[in-house]
Design a protein around this motif. Sequence first.
Motif, PDB file in Angstrom:
ATOM      1  N   LEU A 430       0.829  -1.199   0.000  1.00  0.00           N
ATOM      2  CA  LEU A 430       0.000   0.000   0.000  1.00  0.00           C
ATOM      3  C   LEU A 430       0.866   1.252   0.000  1.00  0.00           C
ATOM      4  N   ALA A 431       1.907   1.263   0.857  1.00  0.00           N
ATOM      5  CA  ALA A 431       2.779   2.436   0.958  1.00  0.00           C
ATOM      6  C   ALA A 431       3.515   2.700  -0.348  1.00  0.00           C
ATOM      7  N   ALA A 432       4.014   1.629  -0.997  1.00  0.00           N
ATOM      8  CA  ALA A 432       4.756   1.798  -2.252  1.00  0.00           C
ATOM      9  C   ALA A 432       3.862   2.356  -3.354  1.00  0.00           C
ATOM     10  N   ASP A 445       8.400   8.090   2.668  1.00  0.00           N
ATOM     11  CA  ASP A 445       8.167   8.834   3.900  1.00  0.00           C
ATOM     12  C   ASP A 445       6.836   8.359   4.487  1.00  0.00           C
ATOM     13  N   ARG A 446       6.909   7.523   5.504  1.00  0.00           N
ATOM     14  CA  ARG A 446       5.713   6.852   6.014  1.00  0.00           C
ATOM     15  C   ARG A 446       4.724   7.844   6.645  1.00  0.00           C
ATOM     16  N   GLU A 447       5.234   8.869   7.284  1.00  0.00           N
ATOM     17  CA  GLU A 447       4.329   9.853   7.866  1.00  0.00           C
ATOM     18  C   GLU A 447       3.601  10.621   6.769  1.00  0.00           C
ATOM     19  N   ARG A 450       0.928   8.389   5.452  1.00  0.00           N
ATOM     20  CA  ARG A 450      -0.245   8.405   6.351  1.00  0.00           C
ATOM     21  C   ARG A 450      -1.079   9.666   6.136  1.00  0.00           C
ATOM     22  N   ASP A 451      -0.405  10.801   6.016  1.00  0.00           N
ATOM     23  CA  ASP A 451      -1.126  12.060   5.787  1.00  0.00           C
ATOM     24  C   ASP A 451      -1.938  12.002   4.499  1.00  0.00           C
ATOM     25  N   ALA A 452      -1.330  11.433   3.443  1.00  0.00           N
ATOM     26  CA  ALA A 452      -2.033  11.328   2.163  1.00  0.00           C
ATOM     27  C   ALA A 452      -3.225  10.385   2.271  1.00  0.00           C
ATOM     28  N   LEU A 453      -3.042   9.255   2.967  1.00  0.00           N
ATOM     29  CA  LEU A 453      -4.144   8.307   3.148  1.00  0.00           C
ATOM     30  C   LEU A 453      -5.244   8.926   4.016  1.00  0.00           C
ATOM     31  N   ARG A 454      -4.833   9.692   5.026  1.00  0.00           N
ATOM     32  CA  ARG A 454      -5.824  10.346   5.896  1.00  0.00           C
ATOM     33  C   ARG A 454      -6.649  11.346   5.085  1.00  0.00           C
ATOM     34  N   ALA A 455      -5.989  12.104   4.221  1.00  0.00           N
ATOM     35  CA  ALA A 455      -6.699  13.091   3.411  1.00  0.00           C
ATOM     36  C   ALA A 455      -7.655  12.428   2.426  1.00  0.00           C
ATOM     37  N   ALA A 456      -7.291  11.213   1.993  1.00  0.00           N
ATOM     38  CA  ALA A 456      -8.147  10.469   1.059  1.00  0.00           C
ATOM     39  C   ALA A 456      -9.147   9.577   1.785  1.00  0.00           C
ATOM     40  N   GLY A 468      -0.671  -3.560   7.822  1.00  0.00           N
ATOM     41  CA  GLY A 468      -0.737  -2.109   7.774  1.00  0.00           C
ATOM     42  C   GLY A 468      -0.357  -1.550   6.424  1.00  0.00           C
ATOM     43  N   LEU A 469       0.517  -0.550   6.424  1.00  0.00           N
ATOM     44  CA  LEU A 469       0.953   0.084   5.178  1.00  0.00           C
ATOM     45  C   LEU A 469       1.773  -0.855   4.307  1.00  0.00           C
TER      46      LEU A 469
END
Length: 588
Positions: A430-432, A445-447, A450-456, A468-469
């Motif tokens: 997911l992160a990649a 950059d994992r944080e 997370r910010d991008a996933l939170r916004a989406a 997880g990621l």
Amino acid sequence: MSPTPSLLQRFRRLAPYFVHARKGFVVALLGALVSAATEPALPALMKPLLDEGFGQSGLPLWLVPVVIIGLFVLRSAAGFVAQYALAWTANQGVLKLRRDMFEHLLTAQPALFTQHSASNLTNTLVYEVQQGAQAIVIAVLNLLRDSLTLVALLGYLLWLNWKLTLFVAIMFPMVAVAVRIISRRLHRVTLASQAATDELAYVIEENVLAWRTVRLHGAAEQQAGRFMRQSQRMRGLMMKSVAAAATMTPVTHTLAACALSAVIVVALWQSADGGTTVGGFASFVTAMLMLLAPIKHLSDVMAPITRGLAALERGIGLLENSPREAGGRFDPGTARGEIELRDVTLQYREGQAPALARCNLFVHHGETVALVGPSGAGKTSLIHLLPRFVEPGEGSVRLDGVALAEWDIDALRRQFALVSQDVVLFNDTLAANVALGATAGHEPDRERVRDALRAAHLLDFAEGLPEGLDTPIGHNGSRLSGGQRQRLAIARAIYKDAPILILDEATSALDSESERAVQDALDRLMAGRTTLVIAHRLSTIEHADRVVAMEAGRIVEQGTHAELLAAGGLYARLHAMQFGAKLQGETA
């Protein structure tokens, strides 16, 4: 029709990919040389064994097995070294060729993907070059070993009886002519077989991708017939290839039989005059019979060499015939985001109506422009011009006042983030997938992920996954729902943080609740950025700074939502049709 290139010309074309591994070829040559040198030793043993071994001054018995076993061990060891060294050389070359092909695939002009199907490119890159290299390894090993064996045996025959050897030599020019004629036919049939293989693979590819449609429409029998027609064509070409290759064996054997008959007659005539001994005659005939195997192998070697060369040449042709994308050197880092189209005309094929016809458009920095119009109006074609996925036939496209052709191609594409209704995801974590393109040589950059996933509105789902990621999402995100896939694409655009945002039905796969949440995230993302929005649901673009209505490749009107409704043109008609249908559905 261009003449068929010679074998030497075709090998020279391959040489740059294998020259760096030439040490392996030298070792293979030495191994083949040692192996070939042992061949005349066996018939040479016949002469002393027959002339002296059965007499009173016989040879020591222990010497015979020692010599024979020693020769076979030496020949086997040399053959192993030759085969391993040649395989190492070939695989090193294939590694370089395949790497160059894949890198070229990533940087070739987009026209490559309209000229070749995915199955065609996959077949060439993965299977053709490997199978071609394997065929050539075996064929070249036989060519080296049997050529050297032939030279060694002929040398021994000349030393033993040069007159008889002349009868043997007569057949070589005739074999060479036959090989040349048959190899040309093999080359033509092999090229046709490659095309048939591609077409068969394409049928399979289509049915794998469209299996739901095939079953829904009951088209299995129709597709099976299509598959069988291509299979039959491929079978016919394979049989032609086999027939051409198999012709060499009877031709070679017939010529060898003629030479052998003449040799036996002359040898018997010489023995009557006391010109040769029984041992000498037996040694000569044995050596001559041993010539048949390498001659047959050399005649048979043309088929795998022709097929192998054709396969490798196909990969090289992909490099030579599809140029890389060209760009300039302009790279300002981050663009302001002003886009201009000046009299742009785009035509995909000659004779077809243009996808875009003399379009003029200026998009200001930070402006949100919506493109609307019926299907086929040219909206997607206009969008594809910006990252240079297609090139205009006339006119120019500019970014920040600089023609796109003057931009460094990588710098140009860094300026765009795209969220399309056709989401493409990779079989990775997911992160990649969120940090796609930003992870070369280092972890994402994992944080920031997370910010991008939170916004989406996808972070809660991501953190609830088993890993997880770092959870793999499967082929094209097959482990995600349609809405999750689209939100992941939105998170990718948020992560990229490009100055220009392209939204092509970005919320089409979302339910109403998710759409409202994601639209809030997109509104924040769009702030301060130049945004182009393609939307069929006109309710999603009412707050755009400007609406551009397109029809038949032309920009027919532009203005705000209210202005275009008041004008009563194309946009007003589309709006009335869409909302009229909605109202009818609600009252029903």
